[in-house]
Design a protein around this motif. Structure first.
Motif, PDB file in Angstrom:
ATOM      1  N   GLN A 252       7.380   2.350  -2.533  1.00 13.94           N
ATOM      2  CA  GLN A 252       8.243   2.564  -3.766  1.00 13.94           C
ATOM      3  C   GLN A 252       8.779   1.529  -4.510  1.00 13.94           C
ATOM      4  OE1 GLN A 252      11.267   5.463  -2.828  1.00 13.94           O
ATOM      5  NE2 GLN A 252      12.519   4.738  -4.488  1.00 13.94           N
TER       6      GLN A 252
ATOM      7  N   ASP B 238      11.098   0.871  -7.993  1.00 14.87           N
ATOM      8  CA  ASP B 238      12.240   1.390  -8.924  1.00 14.87           C
ATOM      9  C   ASP B 238      12.504   0.217  -9.882  1.00 14.87           C
ATOM     10  OD1 ASP B 238      12.639   3.698  -7.425  1.00 14.87           O
ATOM     11  OD2 ASP B 238      14.161   2.497  -5.954  1.00 14.87           O
TER      12      ASP B 238
ATOM     13  N   SER C  71      11.313   5.608 -11.125  1.00 19.20           N
ATOM     14  CA  SER C  71      10.965   5.130  -9.608  1.00 19.20           C
ATOM     15  C   SER C  71       9.276   5.746  -9.685  1.00 19.20           C
ATOM     16  CB  SER C  71      11.927   6.210  -8.952  1.00 19.20           C
ATOM     17  OG  SER C  71      11.689   5.914  -7.418  1.00 19.20           O
TER      18      SER C  71
ATOM     19  N   PRO D 207       7.459   6.505  -6.322  1.00 22.33           N
ATOM     20  CA  PRO D 207       7.319   6.793  -4.877  1.00 22.33           C
ATOM     21  C   PRO D 207       5.874   7.054  -4.634  1.00 22.33           C
ATOM     22  CG  PRO D 207       8.196   8.867  -5.914  1.00 22.33           C
ATOM     23  CD  PRO D 207       8.050   7.875  -6.811  1.00 22.33           C
TER      24      PRO D 207
END
Length: 88
Positions: free
Chosen positions: A16, A18, A58, A60
Motif C-alpha cells: 500500500q 498513501d 491511498s 491499496p
C-alpha cells in the motif's frame, strides 16, 4: 533537506502507498506531494512530509499484488506520482 533510503528485505514487498497533495505555502506552490507513506507486508515507512490542508490518497494493492515501480513529475518539488503494480 534530508534523504531517507528504504531497503526492503528479501521477502518484503509494498502492499500500500498513501500520499497527500496540497499547497506548499512557504514557496507559494498550489499543488505538490506533501507527504508519502509506504506499507509493506512487514513494516510501515513514514509518513514523510506534512499533510496539513492536503487531499489524501491511498493505493491499496489487492490480491497479494505488489508495487514494483514508481514514476513522477517534478521541478523543485514533486508534483505528481504514479505506480506500477504487479498482480499476483
Amino acid at each position: 533537506m534530508y534523504v531517507v533510503q528504504i531497503t526492503l528485505g528479501p521477502s518484503e514487498y509494498i502492499t500500500q502507498v498513501d500520499w497527500s497533495v496540497g499547497p506548499f505555502k512557504l514557496k507559494e506552490i498550489e499543488h505538490c506531494i506533501t507527504s508519502i507513506k509506504f506499507v509493506t507486508n512487514q513494516a510501515t515507512y513514514g509518513p514523510f512530509g506534512h499533510a496539513v490542508d492536503s487531499t489524501h490518497y491511498s493505493l491499496p494493492v489487492l490480491n497479494n499484488g505488489s508495487v514494483v515501480g514508481m514514476f513522477g513529475r517534478a521541478g523543485d518539488y514533486l508534483h505528481a506520482i504514479g505506480f506500477y503494480v504487479l498482480p499476483f
